[in-house]
Design a protein around this motif. Structure first.
Motif, PDB file in Angstrom:
ATOM      1  N   ALA A 115       0.858  -1.187   0.000  1.00 30.49           N
ATOM      2  CA  ALA A 115       0.000   0.000   0.000  1.00 30.49           C
ATOM      3  C   ALA A 115       0.895   1.239   0.000  1.00 30.49           C
ATOM      4  O   ALA A 115       1.358   1.693   1.046  1.00 30.49           O
ATOM      5  CB  ALA A 115      -0.924   0.003   1.212  1.00 30.49           C
ATOM      6  N   GLY A 116       1.142   1.812  -1.166  1.00 31.52           N
ATOM      7  CA  GLY A 116       1.981   2.998  -1.280  1.00 31.52           C
ATOM      8  C   GLY A 116       1.223   4.155  -1.879  1.00 31.52           C
ATOM      9  O   GLY A 116       0.090   4.018  -2.357  1.00 31.52           O
ATOM     10  N   GLY A 117       1.853   5.315  -1.885  1.00 28.20           N
ATOM     11  CA  GLY A 117       1.224   6.495  -2.456  1.00 28.20           C
ATOM     12  C   GLY A 117       0.372   7.242  -1.442  1.00 28.20           C
ATOM     13  O   GLY A 117       0.274   6.885  -0.261  1.00 28.20           O
ATOM     14  N   ASP A 118      -0.255   8.300  -1.924  1.00 30.48           N
ATOM     15  CA  ASP A 118      -1.091   9.149  -1.081  1.00 30.48           C
ATOM     16  C   ASP A 118      -2.473   8.506  -0.944  1.00 30.48           C
ATOM     17  O   ASP A 118      -3.169   8.290  -1.947  1.00 30.48           O
ATOM     18  CB  ASP A 118      -1.218  10.533  -1.708  1.00 30.48           C
ATOM     19  N   PRO A 119      -2.943   8.179   0.276  1.00 29.63           N
ATOM     20  CA  PRO A 119      -4.260   7.543   0.406  1.00 29.63           C
ATOM     21  C   PRO A 119      -5.411   8.466   0.040  1.00 29.63           C
ATOM     22  O   PRO A 119      -6.491   7.988  -0.325  1.00 29.63           O
ATOM     23  CB  PRO A 119      -4.310   7.137   1.882  1.00 29.63           C
ATOM     24  N   PHE A 120      -5.213   9.785   0.136  1.00 30.33           N
ATOM     25  CA  PHE A 120      -6.286  10.722  -0.175  1.00 30.33           C
ATOM     26  C   PHE A 120      -6.418  10.990  -1.679  1.00 30.33           C
ATOM     27  O   PHE A 120      -7.324  11.696  -2.089  1.00 30.33           O
ATOM     28  CB  PHE A 120      -6.052  12.038   0.567  1.00 30.33           C
ATOM     29  N   LYS A 121      -5.525  10.426  -2.462  1.00 25.72           N
ATOM     30  CA  LYS A 121      -5.615  10.510  -3.916  1.00 25.72           C
ATOM     31  C   LYS A 121      -5.875   9.140  -4.560  1.00 25.72           C
ATOM     32  O   LYS A 121      -5.845   9.026  -5.775  1.00 25.72           O
ATOM     33  CB  LYS A 121      -4.313  11.092  -4.497  1.00 25.72           C
ATOM     34  N   THR A 122      -6.105   8.133  -3.712  1.00 24.37           N
ATOM     35  CA  THR A 122      -6.261   6.760  -4.191  1.00 24.37           C
ATOM     36  C   THR A 122      -7.732   6.394  -4.216  1.00 24.37           C
ATOM     37  O   THR A 122      -8.472   6.673  -3.276  1.00 24.37           O
ATOM     38  CB  THR A 122      -5.492   5.780  -3.292  1.00 24.37           C
ATOM     39  N   LEU A 123      -8.143   5.730  -5.298  1.00 23.17           N
ATOM     40  CA  LEU A 123      -9.525   5.294  -5.507  1.00 23.17           C
ATOM     41  C   LEU A 123      -9.581   3.770  -5.456  1.00 23.17           C
ATOM     42  O   LEU A 123      -8.726   3.090  -6.027  1.00 23.17           O
ATOM     43  CB  LEU A 123     -10.037   5.799  -6.854  1.00 23.17           C
ATOM     44  N   PHE A 124     -10.582   3.260  -4.770  1.00 26.27           N
ATOM     45  CA  PHE A 124     -10.791   1.808  -4.658  1.00 26.27           C
ATOM     46  C   PHE A 124     -11.853   1.386  -5.668  1.00 26.27           C
ATOM     47  O   PHE A 124     -12.949   1.951  -5.706  1.00 26.27           O
ATOM     48  CB  PHE A 124     -11.226   1.458  -3.236  1.00 26.27           C
ATOM     49  N   VAL A 125     -11.540   0.380  -6.496  1.00 25.33           N
ATOM     50  CA  VAL A 125     -12.453  -0.110  -7.528  1.00 25.33           C
ATOM     51  C   VAL A 125     -12.666  -1.602  -7.290  1.00 25.33           C
ATOM     52  O   VAL A 125     -11.704  -2.374  -7.276  1.00 25.33           O
ATOM     53  CB  VAL A 125     -11.897   0.126  -8.946  1.00 25.33           C
ATOM     54  N   ALA A 126     -13.932  -2.004  -7.100  1.00 29.36           N
ATOM     55  CA  ALA A 126     -14.262  -3.403  -6.806  1.00 29.36           C
ATOM     56  C   ALA A 126     -15.241  -3.939  -7.841  1.00 29.36           C
ATOM     57  O   ALA A 126     -15.725  -3.207  -8.707  1.00 29.36           O
ATOM     58  CB  ALA A 126     -14.850  -3.526  -5.401  1.00 29.36           C
ATOM     59  N   ARG A 127     -15.536  -5.240  -7.717  1.00 27.89           N
ATOM     60  CA  ARG A 127     -16.430  -5.978  -8.622  1.00 27.89           C
ATOM     61  C   ARG A 127     -15.936  -5.918 -10.066  1.00 27.89           C
ATOM     62  O   ARG A 127     -16.709  -5.746 -11.006  1.00 27.89           O
ATOM     63  CB  ARG A 127     -17.862  -5.467  -8.507  1.00 27.89           C
ATOM     64  N   LEU A 128     -14.644  -6.049 -10.222  1.00 28.36           N
ATOM     65  CA  LEU A 128     -14.047  -6.031 -11.554  1.00 28.36           C
ATOM     66  C   LEU A 128     -14.121  -7.408 -12.190  1.00 28.36           C
ATOM     67  O   LEU A 128     -14.145  -8.438 -11.503  1.00 28.36           O
ATOM     68  CB  LEU A 128     -12.586  -5.592 -11.462  1.00 28.36           C
ATOM     69  N   SER A 129     -14.146  -7.433 -13.495  1.00 31.25           N
ATOM     70  CA  SER A 129     -14.086  -8.692 -14.234  1.00 31.25           C
ATOM     71  C   SER A 129     -12.675  -9.267 -14.132  1.00 31.25           C
ATOM     72  O   SER A 129     -11.691  -8.529 -14.034  1.00 31.25           O
ATOM     73  CB  SER A 129     -14.477  -8.468 -15.693  1.00 31.25           C
ATOM     74  N   PHE A 130     -12.586 -10.590 -14.162  1.00 33.17           N
ATOM     75  CA  PHE A 130     -11.275 -11.235 -14.061  1.00 33.17           C
ATOM     76  C   PHE A 130     -10.489 -11.123 -15.368  1.00 33.17           C
ATOM     77  O   PHE A 130      -9.339 -11.554 -15.417  1.00 33.17           O
ATOM     78  CB  PHE A 130     -11.440 -12.707 -13.679  1.00 33.17           C
ATOM     79  N   GLU A 131     -11.093 -10.561 -16.395  1.00 37.25           N
ATOM     80  CA  GLU A 131     -10.394 -10.362 -17.658  1.00 37.25           C
ATOM     81  C   GLU A 131      -9.800  -8.960 -17.782  1.00 37.25           C
ATOM     82  O   GLU A 131      -9.118  -8.683 -18.760  1.00 37.25           O
ATOM     83  CB  GLU A 131     -11.371 -10.586 -18.818  1.00 37.25           C
ATOM     84  N   VAL A 132     -10.075  -8.085 -16.823  1.00 38.25           N
ATOM     85  CA  VAL A 132      -9.616  -6.707 -16.921  1.00 38.25           C
ATOM     86  C   VAL A 132      -8.105  -6.642 -16.672  1.00 38.25           C
ATOM     87  O   VAL A 132      -7.538  -7.444 -15.935  1.00 38.25           O
ATOM     88  CB  VAL A 132     -10.380  -5.828 -15.908  1.00 38.25           C
ATOM     89  N   THR A 133      -7.454  -5.683 -17.310  1.00 40.63           N
ATOM     90  CA  THR A 133      -6.021  -5.459 -17.145  1.00 40.63           C
ATOM     91  C   THR A 133      -5.790  -4.046 -16.637  1.00 40.63           C
ATOM     92  O   THR A 133      -6.705  -3.215 -16.606  1.00 40.63           O
ATOM     93  CB  THR A 133      -5.284  -5.658 -18.482  1.00 40.63           C
TER      94      THR A 133
END
Length: 285
Positions: free
Chosen positions: A97-115
């Motif tokens: 977990a690196g970088g600025d947490p206040f500039k980080t976006l969490f993305v869930a329910r992604l397809s297993f084919e996404v890159t």
């Protein structure tokens, strides 16, 4: 005729030796002694009396009781394991977990084919991206969620507002801020916390839609959820379709009537203007 047969075929027609007589091993039915049936009075002494202690009895649990006991033991073991993992969990000391947490976006329910390249193309419309990372397990398979770090905090807020429910590979994703390093009391889903209504308990209490609907509408009860999201009966559905069609038809008729009225008025006005012109010409002559 048989004298012409070979000896191997003649052996098939020879009679077998008689069966030797053996005496029967059991007695005949008339030689057996008769069995005399009696009552149970002689077995009463083997029964338990009222004065006997209950502690000496052996208790055997039923199948349902054994199943409930195993479920309780499994639940207790999982709770102890979660407590042990929760004591060791520290998101600030996580090397991944690196970088600025206040500039980080969490993305869930992604397809297993996404890159990562596909995810970057989809979310670059909200602003320049600094880093994209997809979470994998020990075997290197995707877990279905990831993190996107923007260069500016305003771009992350813009994506948080507008990217929720976005379709990527025919799946609607869920977008949220990184809560691990920004919220003090935050606990992830794998440790018994998390947000969302997909794992509240029975299927009737769980939500089957994507997006942050729980934050927008609040928690709904079972009846309210059924009323909003359950399919309507066929009769009621047909009635609603008929009503909507009749309303649309009536509106269309009203529009046609209004247009025809305007055309009639225009024709009348034109005829009136022509009549006035003819009268003026006759007066001039």
């Amino acid at each position: 005729m048989t004298q012409y047969l070979p000896p191997n075929l003649l052996a098939l027609f020879q009679a077998r030796e008689p069966i030797p007589y053996l005496p029967p091993t059991d007695k005949l039915s008339e030689e057996k002694p008769e069995c005399k049936y009696g009552g149970v009075s002689k077995y009463v002494s083997f029964f338990e009396s009222k004065s006997s202690s209950v502690a000496n009895r052996s208790y055997v649990e039923s199948k349902q009781e054994r199943h409930d006991r195993r479920m309780r033991e499994r639940s207790d073991r999982s709770k102890r394991e979660l407590e042990r993992k929760l004591d060791k969990w520290d998101p600030h000391s996580d090397p991944s977990a690196g970088g600025d947490p206040f500039k980080t976006l969490f993305v869930a329910r992604l397809s297993f084919e996404v890159t990562e390249a596909k995810l970057r193309r989809e979310f670059e419309v909200y602003g320049p991206i600094k880093k994209v990372s997809l979470v994998t397990d020990a075997q290197g398979k995707l877990r279905g969620y990831g993190f996107i770090e923007y260069e500016h905090q305003r771009d992350m807020r813009d994506a948080y507002k507008h990217a929720d429910g976005k379709k990527i590979y025919q799946k609607r994703v869920l977008v949220d801020v990184e809560r691990g390093r920004t919220s003090e009391d935050w606990v992830p889903r794998r440790l018994g916390g998390g947000l969302g209504g997909t794992r509240r308990g029975p299927p009737d209490n769980c939500s089957k839609y994507s997006g942050r609907e729980d934050e927008k509408m609040g928690y709904m009860g079972v009846e309210e959820r059924k009323r909003r999201f359950s399919p309507l009966p066929s009769r009621e559905r047909n009635v609603r379709k008929y009503r909507s069609r009749s309303r649309s038809r009536s509106r269309e008729k009203e529009r046609r009537r209004s247009h025809s009225r305007e055309r009639k008025r225009d024709k009348r006005d034109r005829k009136k203007e022509r009549g006035d012109r003819d009268r003026d010409r006759d007066r001039v002559r």
